[in-house]
Write an enzyme that holds these catalytic residues in place. Sequence first.
Site, short mmCIF file in Angstrom:
data_model
loop_
_atom_site.label_atom_id
_atom_site.label_comp_id
_atom_site.label_asym_id
_atom_site.label_seq_id
_atom_site.Cartn_x
_atom_site.Cartn_y
_atom_site.Cartn_z
N HIS A 46 56.46 88.97 52.52
CA HIS A 46 57.57 89.93 52.45
C HIS A 46 58.80 89.41 53.17
CE1 HIS A 46 55.28 93.09 50.44
NE2 HIS A 46 54.25 92.66 51.15
N THR A 47 58.89 88.12 53.28
CA THR A 47 60.10 87.51 53.85
C THR A 47 61.00 86.93 52.76
OG1 THR A 47 58.77 85.55 54.22
CG2 THR A 47 59.20 86.92 56.14
N GLY A 161 46.22 88.43 38.32
CA GLY A 161 46.48 89.66 39.05
C GLY A 161 45.84 89.70 40.43
N LEU A 164 47.61 85.17 43.28
CA LEU A 164 47.75 83.71 43.32
C LEU A 164 48.80 83.23 42.30
CD1 LEU A 164 44.00 82.72 43.78
CD2 LEU A 164 45.77 83.00 45.52
N SER A 165 49.58 84.18 41.83
CA SER A 165 50.76 83.89 41.00
C SER A 165 50.46 83.33 39.63
CB SER A 165 51.72 82.96 41.74
OG SER A 165 52.43 83.68 42.66
N ASP A 210 57.15 82.34 44.50
CA ASP A 210 56.05 81.98 43.61
C ASP A 210 56.46 80.89 42.64
OD1 ASP A 210 55.02 84.12 44.93
OD2 ASP A 210 54.82 85.42 43.17
P1 ADP Z 1 49.58 87.50 39.79
O1 ADP Z 1 50.86 86.80 39.52
O2 ADP Z 1 49.33 87.74 41.23
O3 ADP Z 1 48.40 86.87 39.13
P2 ADP Z 1 50.92 89.62 38.37
O4 ADP Z 1 50.61 91.06 38.22
O5 ADP Z 1 52.22 89.22 38.95
O6 ADP Z 1 49.71 88.98 39.18
O7 ADP Z 1 50.83 88.92 36.95
C1 ADP Z 1 49.70 89.10 36.14
C2 ADP Z 1 50.14 89.28 34.71
O8 ADP Z 1 50.64 88.04 34.18
C3 ADP Z 1 48.99 89.65 33.78
O9 ADP Z 1 48.81 91.04 33.74
C4 ADP Z 1 49.46 89.09 32.46
O10 ADP Z 1 50.37 89.99 31.84
C5 ADP Z 1 50.26 87.86 32.85
N1 ADP Z 1 49.46 86.61 32.77
C6 ADP Z 1 49.40 85.65 33.71
N2 ADP Z 1 48.64 84.62 33.29
C7 ADP Z 1 48.21 84.91 32.06
C8 ADP Z 1 47.39 84.23 31.09
N3 ADP Z 1 46.87 83.03 31.33
N4 ADP Z 1 47.16 84.85 29.92
C9 ADP Z 1 47.70 86.07 29.65
N5 ADP Z 1 48.47 86.73 30.52
C10 ADP Z 1 48.74 86.18 31.72
MG MG Z 2 52.81 87.53 39.99
#
Ligand code: ADP
Ligand code: MG
Length: 425
Positions: A46-47, A161, A164-165, A210
């Site tokens: 959060h920085t 989700g 880990l981005s 990220d």
């Molecule tokens: P994080 O970035 O922490 O994994 P986010 O909520 O920011 O979580 O992003 C997750 C979203 O990104 C998923 O709900 C999907 O919409 C999308 N996403 C990321 N990677 C993929 C993938 N390989 N295939 C389909 N959707 C993806």
């Molecule tokens: Mg994300």
Amino acid sequence: MPLTRPDRERIEMLVAALETEYGPATDSARVEIVRAPGRVNLIGDHTDYNEGFVLPAAIELDTWIAFRRREDGLVRVASRHSREPGSFWIDDLTAEHEAGGDTRQPRENDGGAAAGAAATATVRRSSHWSDYVAGAAWSLREAALPVRGFDGVVDSTIPIGSGLSSSAALEVASALALLGAGRVLAAPSLAALAQRAEVDYVGVNCGIMDQFASAAGREGRALLLDCRSLDTRYVALPFGVRVVVCDTGARRELRSSVYNTRRAECARAVALLAERMPGLCSLRDLDAAWLARHRALLPDNVARRAEHVVSENARVVTTASALETGDLDELGRLFAESHVSLRDLYEVSSPALDTMVEVARAIPGVVAARMTGAGFGGCTVNLVLADAVPALKAAVSREYDRRTGLRGRVYPVAIVDGAGPLAMI
Ligand code: ADP
Ligand code: MG
């Protein structure tokens, strides 16, 4: 990057998936492959949106896109993580704020919801995973960069989700695919374009960390990033120390609403404190002593958010030095302070994150442990002596799972280079 045997198998799998999805290649169409890694933030949560410091590292869990170029401006994408493929015409893309509503054409996979939204003006875009790809295309086009269509298949080893981005990796990989694997863009520009995709197109108000880590990571090094100037310093990890990510397996339901509230609270702190420090535009410019003297100007919850940000910024810089000097005790102390600050001052931890950190800390050889990322579930990050990794794994599956009723996962992760082209076949 030399390809390992598992890499070659993954390429074969992707090429086969491409053929299944879009038919066999014509003679001239080559398959290009790009990759973008996920990231873990060692410290500094959060920085980034407060123009402060972060210390992420790109990790071996990554997203690959295999694609064949198209000359007509159409993008079609399928993902091994979704049964719903996406498609869009690059020329038709408009961000929500430009259009005053969603102007996408109805697609099979959203049941026409997009068209309904367009009819009622400023209804929020109904989300589909391919928006991250479309956002990258929109952002590149806005920057007047040449964007080409493709038929592509996405494969990711990043748990989606979990903090880990996977989203940044998908945006960065998409940008590379849209530019064509042969075209190189400087990592900071790539990161900024990918971030714009997420903020202005997808509508998630994220900072730059990220995308920057995914684009600019370096093998074996963490990346000290000044989120205001984008100055970077690469920091090696002490010999024998491994980065281990523990996924709590907890859902993050409250996350986006609390994230937006926290951003607003930080902005409020700046606005109130600017009365005493004219020109103040971010918490980044405060030190702890000054904040303590002016704390009474802020409501208590706003003051605590500011205290977290100010102290966390200082911890990031100290952590970079402690990594360089190999001061393991100091690292343990800094991670512990960061976790407590996120838990008690910023209030973004959760029982699952707290338990995961507690379980890890009880293991001899775990040097440092803290929650990482936006919070409310997601992952912890741990610095662990290499020979203690098996004990940590065992403790998580025994202790953590029993105490929380959740299924924790442990990922020892190598730190890798940032995104780039991988192969052309
Ligand atoms: P994080 O970035 O922490 O994994 P986010 O909520 O920011 O979580 O992003 C997750 C979203 O990104 C998923 O709900 C999907 O919409 C999308 N996403 C990321 N990677 C993929 C993938 N390989 N295939 C389909 N959707 C993806
Ligand atoms: Mg994300």
